[in-house]
Design a protein around this motif. Structure first.
Motif, PDB file in Angstrom:
ATOM      1  N   SER A  43       2.419   1.628  -3.451  1.00  0.00           N
ATOM      2  CA  SER A  43       1.646   2.197  -4.378  1.00  0.00           C
ATOM      3  C   SER A  43       1.345   3.841  -4.415  1.00  0.00           C
ATOM      4  O   SER A  43       1.136   4.360  -4.934  1.00  0.00           O
ATOM      5  CB  SER A  43       0.232   1.276  -4.419  1.00  0.00           C
ATOM      6  N   LEU A  44       1.501   4.232  -2.975  1.00  0.00           N
ATOM      7  CA  LEU A  44       1.115   5.764  -2.537  1.00  0.00           C
ATOM      8  C   LEU A  44       2.506   6.259  -3.083  1.00  0.00           C
ATOM      9  O   LEU A  44       2.282   7.584  -3.780  1.00  0.00           O
ATOM     10  CB  LEU A  44       0.736   5.796  -1.137  1.00  0.00           C
ATOM     11  N   PHE A  45       3.572   5.994  -2.834  1.00  0.00           N
ATOM     12  CA  PHE A  45       4.745   6.786  -2.883  1.00  0.00           C
ATOM     13  C   PHE A  45       5.936   6.282  -4.009  1.00  0.00           C
ATOM     14  O   PHE A  45       6.635   6.989  -4.357  1.00  0.00           O
ATOM     15  CB  PHE A  45       5.574   6.695  -1.429  1.00  0.00           C
ATOM     16  N   GLN A 101       4.348   4.593  -6.798  1.00  0.00           N
ATOM     17  CA  GLN A 101       3.705   4.416  -8.140  1.00  0.00           C
ATOM     18  C   GLN A 101       3.721   2.741  -8.569  1.00  0.00           C
ATOM     19  O   GLN A 101       3.496   2.317  -9.647  1.00  0.00           O
ATOM     20  CB  GLN A 101       4.201   5.108  -9.531  1.00  0.00           C
ATOM     21  N   VAL A 110       0.783  -1.163  -0.004  1.00  0.00           N
ATOM     22  CA  VAL A 110       0.107  -0.056   0.018  1.00  0.00           C
ATOM     23  C   VAL A 110       0.951   1.283  -0.050  1.00  0.00           C
ATOM     24  O   VAL A 110       0.753   2.256  -0.756  1.00  0.00           O
ATOM     25  CB  VAL A 110      -0.834  -0.049   1.079  1.00  0.00           C
TER      26      VAL A 110
END
Length: 303
Positions: A258-260, A262, A255
């Motif tokens: 995916s946030l930092f 990509q 998670v």
């Protein structure tokens, strides 16, 4: 409930340290970054021991275990993972690390003569299948060194498992994780510092908010709090069941990735993650009962 608190603290902290490690890569050499991390962490732990009036030298009988833990858990382990994250997304490195419960069971059989169920081997196969699924989307973007990064991460997991067993052994001698971590971190930091100086590496940190905040986070929550909480679990319920918390690391780490970073989720990602978790649960005997006992603090009943 205390076991549950230790479990949650470990998962939340260690599930996010992978990203902080990524933020340290670049300007400062890897051994220097790790040395700074554990120099700071060991200093904080030594101060805590002084305030609690528990500071002393390790007993002679425990010294070989302290030295071995410093090398395995606070030196080689992190050298492997820092290098792996140079070529592999941090979330996927965390997934490889989640095989620790199976390694703990295997090492417990080899070195502590603990019984290992045949399901451990089945779980290992399922878990490895999950890792293959996770990496399938990455084949399209495969870069030089990623295969080596995967192998190095696996080696780091082996070192981590060895450190678990050493901590369990020392807690059996009546030494707390707070005490052994302080000295073992100092051992690891000293080895890294001497090696870096002999190699002519600069010890100047990167004076940016990103690097310094990552250093503080890795040293205090990641090392002082995270390792103390986790190794307390090892002492209270054993290395096999304590390693259950690594099952949730990939979820938190992916998670964050995916946030930092990509990182893109796909059907293969979800399938691979489920297989890794399933492999670990299969690999440990009476998995659901053991997990419930760990979270509630109850004793397992035979049968």
């Amino acid at each position: 409930m205390f076991n549950l608190m230790l479990y949650v603290v470990t998962v939340l902290i260690w599930g996010t340290t992978w990203l902080a490690i990524k933020w340290q890569l670049g300007v400062v050499p890897v051994p220097v970054s790790i040395a700074w991390r554990f120099l700071l962490a060991s200093l904080v732990l030594m101060l805590v021991l002084l305030l609690r009036r528990e500071w002393r030298l390790p007993p002679k009988a425990a010294m070989p275990f302290v030295l071995a833990q410093g090398v395995a858990l606070f030196c080689l382990n992190f050298l492997c993972f820092y290098h792996a994250e140079q070529t592999v997304p941090s979330g996927l490195v965390a997934v490889i690390f989640s095989l620790a419960p199976i390694l703990n069971a295997i090492n417990g059989k080899l070195f502590l003569k603990r019984e290992m169920q045949p399901s451990v081997l089945v779980g290992a196969v399922v878990g490895l299948a999950g890792i293959v699924c996770l990496f399938l989307p990455e084949w399209r973007h495969w870069q030089a060194g990623m295969g080596q990064g995967v192998l190095v991460a696996a080696l780091g997991t082996i070192c981590f498992s060895s450190g678990n067993l050493l901590s369990s052994r020392m807690q059996g001698m009546g030494l707390t994780p707070l005490f052994t971590n302080a000295w073992a971190m100092l051992v690891g930091a000293t080895i890294l510092t001497v090696g870096s100086l002999l190699a002519g590496l600069s010890f100047e940190p990167e004076w940016t908010p990103r690097y310094l905040s990552a250093l503080v986070y890795l040293a205090i929550p990641g090392s002082v709090i995270g390792f103390t909480a986790y190794l307390m679990l090892v002492g209270r319920i054993g290395p096999d069941r304590a390693a259950y918390c690594t099952l949730l690391f990939p979820v938190v780490a992916l998670v964050a990735s995916s946030l930092f970073e990509q990182y893109q989720w796909t059907g293969w990602t979800v399938l691979g993650l489920l297989l890794v978790v399933a492999g670990n649960l299969i690999g440990l005997a009476n998995a659901r009962r053991a997990l419930w006992a760990m979270l509630t603090g109850r004793q397992l009943q035979p049968g």
